[in-house]
Write a protein that holds these residues in place. Sequence first.
Motif, PDB file in Angstrom:
ATOM      1  N   ASP A 173       0.960  -1.090  -0.091  1.00 33.42           N
ATOM      2  CA  ASP A 173       0.007   0.005  -0.168  1.00 33.42           C
ATOM      3  C   ASP A 173       0.867   1.210   0.038  1.00 33.42           C
ATOM      4  O   ASP A 173       1.561   1.301   0.822  1.00 33.42           O
ATOM      5  CB  ASP A 173      -0.818   0.118   1.147  1.00 33.42           C
ATOM      6  CG  ASP A 173      -1.942   1.243   1.192  1.00 33.42           C
ATOM      7  OD1 ASP A 173      -1.836   2.121   0.425  1.00 33.42           O
ATOM      8  OD2 ASP A 173      -2.820   1.056   2.133  1.00 33.42           O
ATOM      9  N   ARG A 180       2.675   8.330  -6.113  1.00 34.09           N
ATOM     10  CA  ARG A 180       3.570   7.516  -6.707  1.00 34.09           C
ATOM     11  C   ARG A 180       4.050   8.449  -7.909  1.00 34.09           C
ATOM     12  O   ARG A 180       4.877   8.299  -8.570  1.00 34.09           O
ATOM     13  CB  ARG A 180       2.962   6.311  -7.433  1.00 34.09           C
ATOM     14  CG  ARG A 180       2.774   5.006  -6.480  1.00 34.09           C
ATOM     15  CD  ARG A 180       1.995   4.067  -7.263  1.00 34.09           C
ATOM     16  NE  ARG A 180       0.484   4.492  -7.726  1.00 34.09           N
ATOM     17  CZ  ARG A 180      -0.367   3.737  -8.279  1.00 34.09           C
ATOM     18  NH1 ARG A 180       0.337   2.696  -8.951  1.00 34.09           N
ATOM     19  NH2 ARG A 180      -1.431   4.023  -8.406  1.00 34.09           N
ATOM     20  N   PRO A 228      -2.535   7.876  -9.788  1.00 31.43           N
ATOM     21  CA  PRO A 228      -1.424   7.187  -9.184  1.00 31.43           C
ATOM     22  C   PRO A 228      -1.061   7.766  -7.984  1.00 31.43           C
ATOM     23  O   PRO A 228      -0.028   8.556  -7.684  1.00 31.43           O
ATOM     24  CB  PRO A 228      -0.385   7.487 -10.179  1.00 31.43           C
ATOM     25  CG  PRO A 228      -0.882   8.882 -11.005  1.00 31.43           C
ATOM     26  CD  PRO A 228      -2.385   8.639 -10.972  1.00 31.43           C
ATOM     27  N   THR A 266     -10.048   8.344  -4.858  1.00 32.10           N
ATOM     28  CA  THR A 266      -9.538   7.182  -5.850  1.00 32.10           C
ATOM     29  C   THR A 266      -8.758   6.308  -5.411  1.00 32.10           C
ATOM     30  O   THR A 266      -8.194   6.442  -4.166  1.00 32.10           O
ATOM     31  CB  THR A 266      -8.828   8.095  -6.906  1.00 32.10           C
ATOM     32  OG1 THR A 266      -7.606   8.464  -6.299  1.00 32.10           O
ATOM     33  CG2 THR A 266      -9.349   9.148  -7.567  1.00 32.10           C
ATOM     34  N   TRP A 267      -8.467   5.097  -5.976  1.00 32.63           N
ATOM     35  CA  TRP A 267      -7.666   3.980  -5.553  1.00 32.63           C
ATOM     36  C   TRP A 267      -6.710   3.986  -6.839  1.00 32.63           C
ATOM     37  O   TRP A 267      -5.763   4.391  -6.847  1.00 32.63           O
ATOM     38  CB  TRP A 267      -8.231   2.845  -5.172  1.00 32.63           C
ATOM     39  CG  TRP A 267      -7.632   1.796  -4.776  1.00 32.63           C
ATOM     40  CD1 TRP A 267      -7.425   0.383  -5.369  1.00 32.63           C
ATOM     41  CD2 TRP A 267      -6.584   1.546  -3.600  1.00 32.63           C
ATOM     42  NE1 TRP A 267      -6.462  -0.181  -4.664  1.00 32.63           N
ATOM     43  CE2 TRP A 267      -5.871   0.215  -3.764  1.00 32.63           C
ATOM     44  CE3 TRP A 267      -6.053   2.482  -2.572  1.00 32.63           C
ATOM     45  CZ2 TRP A 267      -5.116  -0.120  -2.668  1.00 32.63           C
ATOM     46  CZ3 TRP A 267      -5.228   2.122  -1.683  1.00 32.63           C
ATOM     47  CH2 TRP A 267      -4.651   0.962  -1.603  1.00 32.63           C
ATOM     48  N   ASP A 268      -6.991   2.892  -7.609  1.00 33.31           N
ATOM     49  CA  ASP A 268      -6.378   2.702  -8.932  1.00 33.31           C
ATOM     50  C   ASP A 268      -6.582   3.539 -10.234  1.00 33.31           C
ATOM     51  O   ASP A 268      -5.868   3.474 -11.083  1.00 33.31           O
ATOM     52  CB  ASP A 268      -6.374   1.303  -9.145  1.00 33.31           C
ATOM     53  CG  ASP A 268      -7.800   0.832  -9.314  1.00 33.31           C
ATOM     54  OD1 ASP A 268      -8.717   1.576  -9.480  1.00 33.31           O
ATOM     55  OD2 ASP A 268      -8.047  -0.381  -9.660  1.00 33.31           O
ATOM     56  N   GLN A 269      -7.706   4.471 -10.011  1.00 33.30           N
ATOM     57  CA  GLN A 269      -8.108   5.428 -10.981  1.00 33.30           C
ATOM     58  C   GLN A 269      -6.821   6.297 -11.415  1.00 33.30           C
ATOM     59  O   GLN A 269      -6.687   7.005 -12.220  1.00 33.30           O
ATOM     60  CB  GLN A 269      -9.169   5.994 -10.830  1.00 33.30           C
ATOM     61  CG  GLN A 269     -10.519   5.016 -10.568  1.00 33.30           C
ATOM     62  CD  GLN A 269     -10.700   5.005  -9.070  1.00 33.30           C
ATOM     63  OE1 GLN A 269      -9.954   4.892  -8.197  1.00 33.30           O
ATOM     64  NE2 GLN A 269     -11.998   5.286  -8.587  1.00 33.30           N
ATOM     65  N   ASP A 318       7.945   3.280  -8.067  1.00 35.94           N
ATOM     66  CA  ASP A 318       7.813   2.110  -7.731  1.00 35.94           C
ATOM     67  C   ASP A 318       8.400   1.631  -6.421  1.00 35.94           C
ATOM     68  O   ASP A 318       9.412   1.134  -6.479  1.00 35.94           O
ATOM     69  CB  ASP A 318       8.181   0.983  -8.652  1.00 35.94           C
ATOM     70  CG  ASP A 318       7.599  -0.390  -8.664  1.00 35.94           C
ATOM     71  OD1 ASP A 318       7.526  -0.889  -7.434  1.00 35.94           O
ATOM     72  OD2 ASP A 318       7.953  -1.107  -9.766  1.00 35.94           O
TER      73      ASP A 318
END
Length: 701
Positions: free
Chosen positions: A205, A660, A657, A652-655, A261
Amino acid sequence: MTAPRPADPPSEDLSRLAALHGVATSYSPSPDRSVAASATAVTLTLAALGVDASTPGAVRAALAAREGELGERLLPPTVVGWSGSPPAALAALPAGTRLRIDTEQGESRASADGLPPGVHRLTATTPDGRTATAHLIVAPPRLPAPAGRSYGLLVQLYSLLSRRSWGMGDLGDLAELAGWAGRSLGAGFVQVNPLHAAVPGAPTDPSPYRPSSRRFPDPVHLRVEDVPEAAYVEDPERLRALLERAGRLREAVLHQGALIDRDAVWELKREALELLGEVPLGPGRRAAYCDFLAGQGQALEDHATWCALAEVHGSDWHRWPTGLRDPRSAETAQARNGLMDRVDFWSRLAWLTDTQLSAAQRAGREAGMPVGIVHDLAVGVHPGGADAWAQQEYFAAGMSVGAPPDAFNARGQDWGLPPWRPDRLAASGYAPFRELLRALFRYAGALRIDHVMGLFRLWWVPQGHPPTEGTYVRYDAEAMLAVLVLEASRAGALVIGEDLGTVEPGVREALRERGVLGTSVLWFERDWDGDGRPLPPDGWRADCLATATTHDLPSTAARLTGEHVELRDSLGLLTRPVEEERAEAAADAGEWLSLLSRLGLLPGTGGGGDPSSEEAQIQAVHRFLLCTPARMVGVWLPDGVGDRRPQNLPGTWDQYPNWRLPIADAQGRPVTLEDLAASPRLHALMEVLRGDGHEVGEGGP
């Protein structure tokens, strides 16, 4: 379609029982509205506090037991006193009661007068022979105000890549930033995101606000090359190969559009740190490491044991073999002995990270910063992580922290963080909170407390229920504040509370009384009790950190141009037609720009320059912050180069970045630490903070 029937409210007996345990039976989403909590929410919350309220008979029995306990109790488990005034709880003792106070300093006293700050042991004996013991916390009445106004930088550390980073910002970068900002910019502080230990395992996470442990930092932030043992690895070619792979990660983020990453960075760093772990420590280093082990004691052993067990059994301790779910079991002790090399490895990483964090703070202070590094304390921890395993008795099982429904989120929020039990905290003299703060203040010149309202109350959501089916649980705010003031004063550090959003009456006043600074963000500062227009500088509070934006909000450039609306529209996050959102955003920015113009803070209104220039407007925003009485003024570092993108987009979560993105310029090109140090735009903005001759014009708003 009919609306769902409202849940049954608590009965009178259940309401009385709840009140005696600090559990609310209603809440107010707005000053003119009260909403009853459901009987189910109250019953489940009481169960998490060890109180059976499952039937009317159980409620009556629990109520009688609690009233009897409180009626017979001489002292609460923790008594609070402020230097210079006697603890209020002592006034309620029967006349003739004898006191014995065993102080933290090793003295024994018969009076509470003139006690030194600390956590003492209090024993009270009444004339009829009854005896009670309690923890006695004595704290200075308030933290001292900052010696003078300071300004500084706000940054998410992972986003700050240098030409030496391994694909994300690290503690070497933080030390460089602090040294440069202090010496070259006159900055007084650098505020960073929480650097707590994350829950391991891919994908991790990326949010820094849901850590495995708040007590110990994350070794992913280590600058490997700065560890002295790096010079003596037995296989330097292997370390060199890892450096080359790290360079490719860095180049991918800086020049190829890749996202940060964290998992890839940690994979490389972990391999490198394994190599360094094979290098014997020299006598001086070994002695320093042993001192660290002794100083951190059981807490570090637990943390390192959890990390070692997680390597074998996975990162959620609830799924471990039954015996290992208890940190004090014989099975856990046996497993620890069998994994002693790994326990030592993780302990050493905690030491190395602590050392580099201290070095970053030292770099800032040596560069002339009066504050140095401002660290961030997250609201809670991951339910499957190290702290939740090691401190199970202090967490409310089956509960999660969140927020009730309000005007901005009709469904409420569930943050997935188990709350501390207020009764267990009080019984321990707030030991977990004290130890947590003491650990963070080792390397912090100031501490920002996320959702500082949580010192007073938290919204508990029963597991398996929506956030609407929660209720507030109250903490002993006086005790929590006393611990906070005590530990911060010992460290000579400031405290900043993030008090944005809905704040119950009296909280800001209580924080200010104890010297805890608040947080004021420009776009939220309006005359809400009057005409709703932007609040002029003299209407702002002084005891705060004033900023234009935060990591959860649009950058100043995006706010001024309305680009944040387009971003949310592209992700389907708008609840109204995009035209309405655009118009509201433009009106909001327009009102602020109009005020800046009337105050003579825009270049074209004070002589020369183009007031329509975005860069000029961002500078004007920060000139405005300087016109307020705020004791601290913060610059969101990405604002210095015109970055458009928020680091985190709530909802938002994966919509999107989140967590990151590297810092980037107005065109979206990543900007390194070295680029920042040479940026004319950033230097021009910081000159505003140093004082560029602009004053508030005549004829205010």
